[in-house]
Write an enzyme that holds these catalytic residues in place. Structure first.
Site, PDB file in Angstrom:
ATOM      1  N   ARG A  52       0.837  -1.195   0.000  1.00  0.00           N
ATOM      2  CA  ARG A  52       0.000   0.000   0.000  1.00  0.00           C
ATOM      3  C   ARG A  52       0.876   1.251   0.000  1.00  0.00           C
ATOM      4  O   ARG A  52       0.497   2.297  -0.521  1.00  0.00           O
ATOM      5  CB  ARG A  52      -0.920   0.034   1.223  1.00  0.00           C
ATOM      6  CG  ARG A  52      -1.853   1.251   1.210  1.00  0.00           C
ATOM      7  CD  ARG A  52      -2.763   1.287   2.419  1.00  0.00           C
ATOM      8  NE  ARG A  52      -1.987   1.357   3.635  1.00  0.00           N
ATOM      9  CZ  ARG A  52      -2.248   0.660   4.742  1.00  0.00           C
ATOM     10  NH1 ARG A  52      -3.284  -0.140   4.785  1.00  0.00           N
ATOM     11  NH2 ARG A  52      -1.485   0.776   5.808  1.00  0.00           N
ATOM     12  N   LYS A 202      -2.714  10.204 -19.500  1.00  0.00           N
ATOM     13  CA  LYS A 202      -2.810  10.889 -20.780  1.00  0.00           C
ATOM     14  C   LYS A 202      -1.589  10.565 -21.643  1.00  0.00           C
ATOM     15  O   LYS A 202      -1.377   9.412 -21.970  1.00  0.00           O
ATOM     16  CB  LYS A 202      -2.995  12.386 -20.529  1.00  0.00           C
ATOM     17  CG  LYS A 202      -4.087  12.706 -19.490  1.00  0.00           C
ATOM     18  CD  LYS A 202      -5.479  12.315 -19.948  1.00  0.00           C
ATOM     19  CE  LYS A 202      -6.522  12.410 -18.847  1.00  0.00           C
ATOM     20  NZ  LYS A 202      -6.619  13.704 -18.198  1.00  0.00           N
TER      21      LYS A 202
HETATM   22  C1  LIG Z   1      -6.858  14.076 -16.888  1.00  0.00           C
HETATM   23  C2  LIG Z   1      -6.242  15.245 -16.229  1.00  0.00           C
HETATM   24  C3  LIG Z   1      -6.094  15.299 -14.843  1.00  0.00           C
HETATM   25  C4  LIG Z   1      -6.587  14.179 -13.938  1.00  0.00           C
HETATM   26  O1  LIG Z   1      -5.928  12.993 -14.192  1.00  0.00           O
HETATM   27  P1  LIG Z   1      -6.602  11.535 -13.950  1.00  0.00           P
HETATM   28  O2  LIG Z   1      -5.495  10.605 -14.265  1.00  0.00           O
HETATM   29  O3  LIG Z   1      -7.771  11.446 -14.901  1.00  0.00           O
HETATM   30  O4  LIG Z   1      -7.036  11.505 -12.528  1.00  0.00           O
HETATM   31  C5  LIG Z   1      -5.478  16.401 -14.298  1.00  0.00           C
HETATM   32  N1  LIG Z   1      -5.050  17.427 -15.070  1.00  0.00           N
HETATM   33  C6  LIG Z   1      -5.197  17.415 -16.404  1.00  0.00           C
HETATM   34  C7  LIG Z   1      -4.688  18.575 -17.205  1.00  0.00           C
HETATM   35  C8  LIG Z   1      -5.789  16.326 -17.039  1.00  0.00           C
HETATM   36  O5  LIG Z   1      -5.938  16.335 -18.363  1.00  0.00           O
END
Ligand SMILES: *Cc1c(COP(=O)(O)O)cnc(C)c1O
Length: 383
Positions: A52, A202
């Site tokens: 964890r 992303k």
């Molecule tokens: C997607 C995103 C987040 C959040 O990330 P997750 O992995 O979906 O929790 C934060 N900031 C930006 C600019 C994003 O595109």
């Protein structure tokens, strides 16, 4: 962290392979164990107790990310939101925070609800306007300034070096959500930020099949150790197979980002000429208000994200998204497949996003195919 002459491109291509692994494997192993053997004298000399808190599978990706960001260290998180909210959880009740008006909507919402409930004093300002930012700093004496650049989904560009000077003068920490710039286009820590955050979901992973996040720090200090402790104690960690898949995704980051940047610039330039497109928001366009700062701060491209505003308002925008054949109608960004989204439907009423806006995440399909698909969908929605 960097003690070798290799470029980001080379480091990424061999992500984790240049570290030493048992049996001489090239690809780092996945450790699925949740628990670790205690020494017979009751010690834990391996430094590992329970997964964890940490898992050795994360280290190759964390070392690579620290190298890319010129950071002393990096940590993976269960998501981008887990990484970002860890930074705010490290603050104390009564602390003031300045955040951008244009930012990732779910984090804005978290700040307005749980952030405020936990005692944070949050002010949203236009961080591209340094005068407005200075006034807010004088009034709020912030403990932390949070930036997001380019800011989702209007792609506003904030001058990180200029804000770092202001943060230094007032003794505030500076943290930057650099998800859209990726570690390849902007290096916030080199520009004076203390912490850089990415949604690894992303571009870093790039294949829309892993949720993960990352924080990296310029200095190993008490604040960084607090972030590391929050992750460990709250268990905001990814699964080990996700971490391994993320590392695999990162090996092609350079190619994917290069292709997306080139295609986005091309598509943005072409759509600017389209009679039914009112405005194209993209840092690479000379017509864009943040272009000069982007040119200074984004080294080798302006990113793969753009937005377009359509004649005919919300109805036309939704109709255009409905007509695409190649672009996928879906939320998220930074994957190899191009995505299109009517953003206002997601963000709700207090969002700064115009109703006529479509957000485009440019993937790695052929740019002419992507452009033609947009042109036919715009034309048929306006027919
Ligand atoms: C997607 C995103 C987040 C959040 O990330 P997750 O992995 O979906 O929790 C934060 N900031 C930006 C600019 C994003 O595109």
């Amino acid at each position: 962290m960097t003690d070798h002459p290799f470029s980001s491109q080379s480091l990424l291509a061999q992500g984790g392979s240049h570290l030493e692994h048992e049996y001489g494997v090239i690809i780092p192993p996945v450790y699925t164990s949740t628990t670790y053997l205690r020494d017979s004298d009751n010690q834990y000399r391996s430094g590992r107790v329970y997964s964890r808190a940490d898992n050795p599978t994360y280290r190759p990706a964390e070392i690579l990310l620290a190298e890319l960001e010129n950071a002393v260290d990096a940590r993976l998180f269960a998501s981008g939101m887990a990484a970002a909210t860890t930074v705010f959880q490290a603050l104390k009740p009564g602390d003031s925070v300045i955040a951008p008006k244009v930012m990732y909507w779910a984090l804005r919402k978290w700040l307005q609800t749980f952030g405020v409930d936990s005692g944070l004093n949050v002010r949203f300002v236009d961080t591209t306007n340094l005068d407005e930012l200075r006034l807010a700093i004088d009034e709020k004496a912030p403990t932390l300034i949070w930036l997001e650049t380019p800011g989702n989904p209007l792609w506003t560009v904030t001058d990180i070096a200029a804000v770092a000077d202001l943060a230094k003068d007032c003794g505030a920490l500076l943290a930057v959500d650099s998800t859209v710039a990726t570690p390849l286009l902007t290096k916030p820590l080199n520009l004076g930020a203390d912490i850089v955050m990415h949604s690894a979901t992303k571009y870093l992973n790039g294949h829309s099949d892993v949720i993960s996040g990352v924080l990296a720090a310029r200095e190993d200090n008490a604040f960084w150790q607090r972030l590391v402790a929050i992750r460990a104690q709250s268990g905001a960690v990814p699964g080990p197979t996700d971490a391994a898949q993320l590392l695999r995704g990162m090996r092609t980051l350079f190619l994917r980002v290069r292709e997306s940047c080139q295609s986005a610039l091309y598509i943005a330039g072409q759509l600017e000429q389209h009679p039914h497109v009112i405005e194209v928001l993209y840092p690479g366009l000379k017509s864009f208000s943040g272009h000069d700062v982007a040119q200074k701060q984004m080294s080798s491209g302006f990113g793969g994200m753009l937005s377009i505003r359509l004649a005919g308002g919300e109805k036309a925008a939704i109709a255009v998204a409905a007509k695409t054949q190649l672009w996928c109608r879906a939320t998220s960004l930074g994957g190899v497949e191009s995505l299109i989204e009517h953003r206002a439907s997601i963000e709700g009423s207090d969002s700064p996003v115009p109703l006529d806006l479509l957000r485009l995440s440019v993937g790695i399909e052929k740019a002419d195919d992507l452009l033609a698909d947009l042109q036919q969908s715009i034309d048929s929605a306006h027919a």
